[in-house]
Design an enzyme around this catalytic site. Structure first.
Site, PDB file in Angstrom:
ATOM      1  N   ARG A  93       0.898  -1.007   0.022  1.00 27.36           N
ATOM      2  CA  ARG A  93      -0.026  -0.027  -0.145  1.00 27.36           C
ATOM      3  C   ARG A  93       0.699   1.486  -0.033  1.00 27.36           C
ATOM      4  O   ARG A  93       1.872   1.329   0.540  1.00 27.36           O
ATOM      5  CB  ARG A  93      -0.924  -0.002   1.210  1.00 27.36           C
ATOM      6  CG  ARG A  93      -2.021   1.091   1.405  1.00 27.36           C
ATOM      7  CD  ARG A  93      -2.990   1.070   0.465  1.00 27.36           C
ATOM      8  NE  ARG A  93      -4.111   1.971   0.792  1.00 27.36           N
ATOM      9  CZ  ARG A  93      -4.923   2.176  -0.138  1.00 27.36           C
ATOM     10  NH1 ARG A  93      -4.959   1.893  -1.284  1.00 27.36           N
ATOM     11  NH2 ARG A  93      -5.988   3.044   0.216  1.00 27.36           N
ATOM     12  N   THR A 363      -9.601   0.103  -9.820  1.00 28.66           N
ATOM     13  CA  THR A 363      -8.478  -0.845  -9.527  1.00 28.66           C
ATOM     14  C   THR A 363      -8.350  -2.103 -10.410  1.00 28.66           C
ATOM     15  O   THR A 363      -9.018  -2.123 -11.367  1.00 28.66           O
ATOM     16  CB  THR A 363      -8.754  -0.927  -7.997  1.00 28.66           C
ATOM     17  OG1 THR A 363      -9.091   0.333  -7.488  1.00 28.66           O
ATOM     18  CG2 THR A 363      -8.066  -1.969  -7.248  1.00 28.66           C
ATOM     19  N   SER A 434      -7.797   0.938   3.062  1.00 24.66           N
ATOM     20  CA  SER A 434      -8.344   0.843   1.642  1.00 24.66           C
ATOM     21  C   SER A 434      -9.585  -0.225   1.849  1.00 24.66           C
ATOM     22  O   SER A 434      -9.954  -0.570   3.016  1.00 24.66           O
ATOM     23  CB  SER A 434      -6.968  -0.211   1.226  1.00 24.66           C
ATOM     24  OG  SER A 434      -7.416  -0.772  -0.006  1.00 24.66           O
ATOM     25  N   GLY A 454     -13.423  -1.667  -7.444  1.00 26.84           N
ATOM     26  CA  GLY A 454     -14.953  -1.294  -7.108  1.00 26.84           C
ATOM     27  C   GLY A 454     -14.973  -0.312  -5.924  1.00 26.84           C
ATOM     28  O   GLY A 454     -16.143  -0.037  -5.294  1.00 26.84           O
ATOM     29  N   GLY A 455     -13.712   0.302  -5.330  1.00 25.13           N
ATOM     30  CA  GLY A 455     -13.696   1.187  -4.200  1.00 25.13           C
ATOM     31  C   GLY A 455     -14.719   0.700  -3.133  1.00 25.13           C
ATOM     32  O   GLY A 455     -14.362  -0.560  -2.921  1.00 25.13           O
TER      33      GLY A 455
HETATM   34  N1  GLY Z   1      -8.388   2.984  -3.610  1.00 29.00           N
HETATM   35  C1  GLY Z   1      -9.358   2.185  -3.071  1.00 29.00           C
HETATM   36  C2  GLY Z   1      -9.186   1.466  -1.864  1.00 29.00           C
HETATM   37  O1  GLY Z   1      -7.975   1.150  -1.738  1.00 29.00           O
HETATM   38  O2  GLY Z   1      -9.786   0.923  -1.554  1.00 29.00           O
END
Ligand code: GLY
Length: 555
Positions: A93, A363, A434, A454-455
């Site tokens: 990350r 993503t 995240s 999908g956020g």
């Molecule tokens: N950037 C979307 C997530 O990491 O949830």
């Protein structure tokens, strides 16, 4: 052991039960783009293992799906090394730059400046993908980066043919690309595009080549690192050399959830989804699947989702910076407390002044199983569509806008409509929370690897995928089934057009529904050890591909 010759087979494979052992009868791979799936299979057939294939697949995805993930971003790899029977979560990350602070995106009136949080290098966290490649190659892989990065270098150099998805994404971010000259390679009217109908990324090919030749640490030290820092700073960002030098991937213990007779292995913080899945499954209770009234079950499910998303906002952040009491938050006792005010007849209200319509993230996910039983389930991101829109001149590296995953101001919604608290406030070097959730599920002699972009909707998609798998659905059903989503705020149930619910009955309980465009891009591999069968499937909402390759002994 002598390797059997290869016999190709599409999508589904049956082996003889007589040959059943603890190794799969071939390998299987599902990713969001056919070029990435092909590159991964070639690496597997070239003597590489699932970890080598993961490097090749993620590198190609970063080139051919530049709107979704890449060298300028980060992600989580869930890994299983079968020889050691060892499963781990590789946390790649992004981190906040050391010069970041909690009010970084607040304007003079104390409001969040959404443009600064989303566009340009100030929105970019310190990327982790190169470090992940280095770690995978050194500790898990068998092939050098010169081999595993080769397909990505080739695609970047030769150009990526346009497809409708790529074209739509380029058009959507055209305004951001206008701001930065090096980003013009993605501008819909770029001369390179109009002549050849290909997105050529020459600088990125050279950067990938440098990493292949010199090792992934060349991203974090030396001339490339110096260029990244200088260009970020010249364009309004705050990176320093120390930020790149100090970046490290972290191996973390995954969260394991026992639910009914299944074992679910998934992400730990700094992803929120593992904790939330544990809470959701415990809130549903062991007998939820046995309930005969579909709408009662849906009501309980929505109420569990509401509570889990409120928990996310209250408690979750980078475990290296805030105390996240995992044992307590994921316990059955805690879930019972969360459901104390559950009313089988009425929807609870999420009650907040803040709510924003959530966007779906950009993503990517892939799932890989190799013939030795090693597997990788990985979800990678640059956050929003084409991340920050800023390509670092001379490097081809498109930077993420992952800083928006922090809570820029307590209670203020981010790109996904998610709100947060102090636990996810910005701090120097901290990882932003995240939703990404590469996951593995063991049930009835079968292993499923799944995940999706999908956020904020990743959590609910992965949860529904697991529930379907536990009810006997195969890979194809997992990726095709209609989806439902509720994230507490806004206090609405979003459904895909084909989702079957008795809306009237649920509205009578107080739920508010909104039907939206389909979402997600799930990539699934399933290995049934009992039937010696492999399946793989790629979400029809995307343009990906899934392949199973059978391996038979020659005699
Ligand atoms: N950037 C979307 C997530 O990491 O949830």
């Amino acid at each position: 052991m002598k390797r059997p010759p290869l016999l190709l087979c599409l999508l589904c494979l049956f082996g003889s039960p007589a040959t059943a052992d603890t190794s799969p009868p071939g390998h299987a791979l599902a990713s969001a783009h056919p070029a990435a799936t092909k590159a991964g299979l070639e690496v597997l057939n070239d003597g590489g293992n699932a970890f080598d294939a993961a490097i090749a697949v993620s590198a190609v995805l970063g080139v051919v799906e530049p709107y979704g993930s890449g060298l300028g971003g980060g992600g989580f790899f869930l890994l299983h090394d079968s020889a050691r029977n060892y499963t781990t979560m590789l946390d790649a990350r992004e981190r906040a730059p050391l010069a970041a602070h909690r009010d970084l995106y607040l304007d003079a009136d104390g409001n969040v400046d959404r443009d600064r949080a989303l566009n340009g290098p100030l929105a970019a966290g310190i990327p982790g993908i190169a470090a992940a490649w280095g770690h995978l190659a050194k500790h898990y892989g068998q092939l050098p980066l010169t081999r595993t990065l080769e397909p990505a270098i080739r695609h970047a150099r030769d150009g990526v043919p346009l497809n409708p998805k790529l074209e739509r994404a380029m058009t959507a971010r055209a305004e951001a690309f206008l701001r930065y000259p090096a980003s013009s390679i993605f501008a819909p009217d770029s001369p390179a595009l109009s002549s050849g109908k290909r997105v050529v990324q020459t600088d990125l090919a050279s950067t990938l080549n440098l990493l292949a030749e010199q090792g992934a640490q060349a991203f974090y030290r030396g001339s490339l690192a110096e260029t990244l820092v200088a260009e970020v700073r010249d364009n309004g960002g705050i990176w320093s050399r120390q930020d790149l030098e100090q970046y490290r991937v972290v191996e973390r213990e995954p969260i394991t959830i026992q639910w009914r007779d299944a074992e679910i292995v998934t992400v730990a913080p700094p992803s929120a989804t593992g904790v939330m899945l544990a809470q959701i499954f415990h809130m549903l209770g062991d007998d939820w699947l046995d309930g005969s009234d579909r709408d009662d079950r849906t009501h309980r499910l929505i109420e569990a989702l509401r509570r889990a998303y409120l928990e996310r906002a209250r408690h979750l952040g980078d475990p290296d910076y805030v105390d996240v009491p995992l044992q307590r938050l994921t316990s059955m006792e805690y879930a019972r407390k969360l459901m104390e005010d559950f009313d089988p007849e009425r929807a609870t209200r999420s009650n907040s002044l803040y709510a924003a319509e959530p966007e779906v993230g950009h993503t990517t996910h892939f799932s890989i199983l190799d013939r030795d039983g090693n597997w990788v389930s990985a979800t990678l991101s640059i956050n929003g569509l084409f991340g920050s829109g800023f390509v670092v001149p001379g490097t081809g590296v498109l930077l993420n806008n992952e800083m928006d995953d922090f809570s820029a101001k307590p209670g203020a919604p981010n790109l996904y409509g998610l709100v947060g608290s102090e636990a996810n406030a910005i701090a120097p070097g901290k990882r932003m929370l995240s939703s990404m959730a590469p996951t593995a599920v063991y049930h009835a002699n079968t292993l499923a690897l799944l995940g999706t972009p999908g956020g904020s909707r990743i959590t609910t998609m992965v949860m529904q995928g697991i529930l379907q798998f536990l009810q006997g659905a195969g890979a194809e059903s997992l990726v095709t089934s209609p989806r439902l989503h509720h994230q507490a705020l806004p206090d609405k149930v979003f459904t895909e057009p084909d989702m079957v619910v008795d809306r009237e009955r649920l509205e009578a309980k107080g739920h508010i529904f909104e039907v939206t465009e389909p979402w997600g891009n799930m990539q699934v591999v399933v290995w049934n050890t009992h039937e010696v069968r492999l399946d793989a499937a790629s979400d029809p909402r995307g343009i990906g591909s899934a392949k199973v390759e059978a391996l038979y002994a020659s005699d």
